[in-house]
Design a protein around this motif. Structure first.
Motif, PDB file in Angstrom:
ATOM      1  N   LEU A   6       0.836  -1.203   0.000  1.00  0.00           N
ATOM      2  CA  LEU A   6       0.000   0.000   0.000  1.00  0.00           C
ATOM      3  C   LEU A   6       0.868   1.249   0.000  1.00  0.00           C
ATOM      4  N   SER A   7       1.915   1.261   0.814  1.00  0.00           N
ATOM      5  CA  SER A   7       2.801   2.425   0.878  1.00  0.00           C
ATOM      6  C   SER A   7       3.498   2.661  -0.453  1.00  0.00           C
ATOM      7  N   ALA A   8       3.979   1.589  -1.092  1.00  0.00           N
ATOM      8  CA  ALA A   8       4.640   1.726  -2.388  1.00  0.00           C
ATOM      9  C   ALA A   8       3.673   2.246  -3.447  1.00  0.00           C
ATOM     10  N   SER A   9       2.432   1.757  -3.392  1.00  0.00           N
ATOM     11  CA  SER A   9       1.423   2.217  -4.352  1.00  0.00           C
ATOM     12  C   SER A   9       1.092   3.692  -4.144  1.00  0.00           C
ATOM     13  N   MET A  10       0.938   4.087  -2.880  1.00  0.00           N
ATOM     14  CA  MET A  10       0.666   5.493  -2.582  1.00  0.00           C
ATOM     15  C   MET A  10       1.841   6.371  -3.006  1.00  0.00           C
ATOM     16  N   LEU A  11       3.048   5.880  -2.827  1.00  0.00           N
ATOM     17  CA  LEU A  11       4.236   6.624  -3.228  1.00  0.00           C
ATOM     18  C   LEU A  11       4.241   6.890  -4.723  1.00  0.00           C
ATOM     19  N   GLY A  12       3.862   5.888  -5.519  1.00  0.00           N
ATOM     20  CA  GLY A  12       3.865   6.062  -6.969  1.00  0.00           C
ATOM     21  C   GLY A  12       2.655   6.816  -7.486  1.00  0.00           C
ATOM     22  N   VAL A  13       1.464   6.413  -7.047  1.00  0.00           N
ATOM     23  CA  VAL A  13       0.230   6.992  -7.587  1.00  0.00           C
ATOM     24  C   VAL A  13      -0.019   8.394  -7.038  1.00  0.00           C
ATOM     25  N   LEU A  14      -0.005   8.520  -5.706  1.00  0.00           N
ATOM     26  CA  LEU A  14      -0.360   9.792  -5.087  1.00  0.00           C
ATOM     27  C   LEU A  14       0.813  10.767  -5.045  1.00  0.00           C
ATOM     28  N   CYS A  15       1.942  10.332  -4.482  1.00  0.00           N
ATOM     29  CA  CYS A  15       3.051  11.256  -4.217  1.00  0.00           C
ATOM     30  C   CYS A  15       3.864  11.591  -5.457  1.00  0.00           C
ATOM     31  N   THR A  16       3.765  10.775  -6.500  1.00  0.00           N
ATOM     32  CA  THR A  16       4.514  11.057  -7.730  1.00  0.00           C
ATOM     33  C   THR A  16       3.571  11.475  -8.851  1.00  0.00           C
ATOM     34  N   GLY A  17       2.647  10.605  -9.231  1.00  0.00           N
ATOM     35  CA  GLY A  17       1.781  10.918 -10.362  1.00  0.00           C
ATOM     36  C   GLY A  17       0.787  12.030 -10.091  1.00  0.00           C
ATOM     37  N   ILE A  18      -0.108  11.849  -9.129  1.00  0.00           N
ATOM     38  CA  ILE A  18      -1.147  12.844  -8.854  1.00  0.00           C
ATOM     39  C   ILE A  18      -0.535  14.150  -8.354  1.00  0.00           C
ATOM     40  N   ALA A  19       0.496  14.062  -7.510  1.00  0.00           N
ATOM     41  CA  ALA A  19       1.124  15.278  -6.977  1.00  0.00           C
ATOM     42  C   ALA A  19       1.760  16.106  -8.092  1.00  0.00           C
ATOM     43  N   PHE A  20       2.372  15.442  -9.076  1.00  0.00           N
ATOM     44  CA  PHE A  20       2.955  16.187 -10.195  1.00  0.00           C
ATOM     45  C   PHE A  20       1.871  16.915 -10.967  1.00  0.00           C
ATOM     46  N   VAL A  21       0.722  16.275 -11.179  1.00  0.00           N
ATOM     47  CA  VAL A  21      -0.390  16.920 -11.874  1.00  0.00           C
ATOM     48  C   VAL A  21      -0.832  18.162 -11.099  1.00  0.00           C
ATOM     49  N   MET A  22      -0.982  18.033  -9.785  1.00  0.00           N
ATOM     50  CA  MET A  22      -1.368  19.177  -8.957  1.00  0.00           C
ATOM     51  C   MET A  22      -0.349  20.301  -9.055  1.00  0.00           C
ATOM     52  N   TYR A  23       0.932  19.919  -9.018  1.00  0.00           N
ATOM     53  CA  TYR A  23       1.988  20.925  -9.032  1.00  0.00           C
ATOM     54  C   TYR A  23       2.002  21.702 -10.349  1.00  0.00           C
ATOM     55  N   TYR A  24       1.884  21.006 -11.456  1.00  0.00           N
ATOM     56  CA  TYR A  24       1.920  21.693 -12.738  1.00  0.00           C
ATOM     57  C   TYR A  24       0.671  22.537 -12.968  1.00  0.00           C
ATOM     58  N   ARG A  25      -0.450  22.110 -12.410  1.00  0.00           N
ATOM     59  CA  ARG A  25      -1.651  22.962 -12.471  1.00  0.00           C
ATOM     60  C   ARG A  25      -1.431  24.246 -11.673  1.00  0.00           C
ATOM     61  N   LEU A  26      -0.779  24.127 -10.524  1.00  0.00           N
ATOM     62  CA  LEU A  26      -0.466  25.312  -9.731  1.00  0.00           C
ATOM     63  C   LEU A  26       0.461  26.254 -10.490  1.00  0.00           C
ATOM     64  N   ILE A  27       1.463  25.709 -11.133  1.00  0.00           N
ATOM     65  CA  ILE A  27       2.400  26.531 -11.899  1.00  0.00           C
ATOM     66  C   ILE A  27       1.652  27.296 -12.995  1.00  0.00           C
ATOM     67  N   GLN A  28       0.749  26.607 -13.668  1.00  0.00           N
ATOM     68  CA  GLN A  28       0.005  27.260 -14.737  1.00  0.00           C
ATOM     69  C   GLN A  28      -0.875  28.388 -14.204  1.00  0.00           C
ATOM     70  N   ARG A  29      -1.407  28.223 -12.984  1.00  0.00           N
ATOM     71  CA  ARG A  29      -2.334  29.207 -12.456  1.00  0.00           C
ATOM     72  C   ARG A  29      -1.649  30.352 -11.719  1.00  0.00           C
ATOM     73  N   ILE A  30      -0.609  30.058 -10.943  1.00  0.00           N
ATOM     74  CA  ILE A  30      -0.014  31.112 -10.105  1.00  0.00           C
ATOM     75  C   ILE A  30       1.439  31.407 -10.442  1.00  0.00           C
ATOM     76  N   GLY A  31       2.027  30.610 -11.358  1.00  0.00           N
ATOM     77  CA  GLY A  31       3.419  30.843 -11.723  1.00  0.00           C
ATOM     78  C   GLY A  31       4.374  30.028 -10.869  1.00  0.00           C
ATOM     79  N   ALA A  32       5.544  29.709 -11.440  1.00  0.00           N
ATOM     80  CA  ALA A  32       6.505  28.852 -10.753  1.00  0.00           C
ATOM     81  C   ALA A  32       7.060  29.503  -9.496  1.00  0.00           C
ATOM     82  N   GLY A  33       7.223  30.831  -9.513  1.00  0.00           N
ATOM     83  CA  GLY A  33       7.802  31.526  -8.370  1.00  0.00           C
ATOM     84  C   GLY A  33       6.982  31.366  -7.106  1.00  0.00           C
ATOM     85  N   ARG A  34       5.653  31.339  -7.232  1.00  0.00           N
ATOM     86  CA  ARG A  34       4.786  31.165  -6.063  1.00  0.00           C
ATOM     87  C   ARG A  34       4.578  29.693  -5.743  1.00  0.00           C
TER      88      ARG A  34
END
Length: 312
Positions: A237-265
């Motif tokens: 479960l931990s390995a799955s959460m590490l890959g799915v949530l902390c790597t895949g989904i988190a990257f999607v969230m991060y890049y959406r944030l960059i698009q909306r507020i800019g990389a500096g913020r």
């Protein structure tokens, strides 16, 4: 990385750039941004918790293979959408090299460290990626560093020395700190390479390509070192959460944030990752919160804040 393990980049990296949002968009998103930054910091801080739980049963390379493969699958739609920009052997050679530097090896170093030190130690050393990005730019790419950022680097390194001098349950954590700092240094190299070699490509698609390339390159080593014993369900479960949530989904969230507020913020999430990493380890694993961790965390986070102000 990256961070996320976090970026992968990434910590995950803030090297991807996007135009600043319009004032009206910023106002509408005012309440969302702090919430999403907090959630993202909690997720990336949790990556060190999941590594701490799973690494002892999987081993470093099999765990990294799980993380890379699952993260790449989550991001695959972005790569498919931008597939016309990723044609030719030359671009894939660059992606593979950057994937090794920015994902595979740092992830392996953090997983190795997680077998030997509390989750908070990895989270704190991960914050050095911001400082190492500036240092690598200065040493190898001719960027100016300035007096304030030089002082920030010295303060950050002082924090590393303090952290490495600490002990957990009477055992030294120096080698785990060294591994975490080496991973953060590779993130610094990766951030500079992405900024110079992959300009103009969609960031999420680049993340998918580098994670996927790294997964393929790591696969033979992961198979060769796959554990013979049965792996408990909590580690799966931990390995799955590490890959799915902390790597895949988190990257999607991060890049959406960059698009909306800019990389500096968006890079402000850097300050939250170690706080959550230490907190999750303390609350859920009963890991000690030592004086050296507090002092080192304050020095490193303070130096990161000083470096960011100087950069602006």
């Amino acid at each position: 990385m990256r961070s996320p393990e976090l970026a992968a980049t990434v910590t995950p990296n803030a090297s991807a750039s996007a135009p600043a949002p319009a004032a009206a968009d910023s106002a509408r998103a005012g309440w969302r941004t702090p919430l999403e930054l907090t959630v993202l910091g909690a997720i990336w801080g949790g990556s060190f918790l999941f590594m701490r739980v799973a690494a002892k049963d999987f081993g470093a390379l099999p765990l990294v293979e799980m993380r890379l493969g699952l993260g790449a699958l989550i991001l695959l739609p972005f790569l498919w959408k931008a597939r016309d920009s990723f044609r030719g052997a030359k671009i894939w050679a660059k992606l593979a090299l950057i994937g090794v530097i920015n994902s595979a090896v740092p992830f392996a170093l953090f997983a190795w460290a997680a077998q030997r030190a509390p989750a908070g130690v990895g989270a704190i050393t991960n914050s050095m990626a911001v400082l190492f990005t500036a240092l690598v730019g200065f040493l190898f790419f001719g960027e100016k560093i300035g007096a304030q950022r030089a002082v920030a680097l010295l303060a950050g390194f002082a924090g590393v020395v303090v952290l490495a001098s600490g002990k957990t349950a009477g055992a030294s954590i120096g080698w785990a700190v060294a591994a975490g700092c080496a991973a953060a240094f590779l993130y610094g190299i990766g951030a500079n390479l992405v900024r110079r070699q992959l300009t103009g490509l969609p960031a999420a698609a680049v993340a998918a390509a580098t994670l996927g390339s790294s997964a393929l390159l790591t696969l033979p080593f992961a198979i060769a070192s796959w554990p013979d014993h049965a792996i408990p369900a909590k580690s799966w479960l931990s390995a799955s959460m590490l890959g799915v949530l902390c790597t895949g989904i988190a990257f999607v969230m991060y890049y959406r944030l960059i698009q909306r507020i800019g990389a500096g913020r968006a890079v402000a999430v850097t300050y939250l990752v170690p706080l959550f990493g230490v907190a999750w380890g303390w609350m859920l694993l009963g890991e000690p919160l030592t004086l050296t961790m507090l002092i080192a965390g304050a020095l490193i986070l303070g130096s990161v804040a000083m470096s960011q102000r100087a950069a602006k």
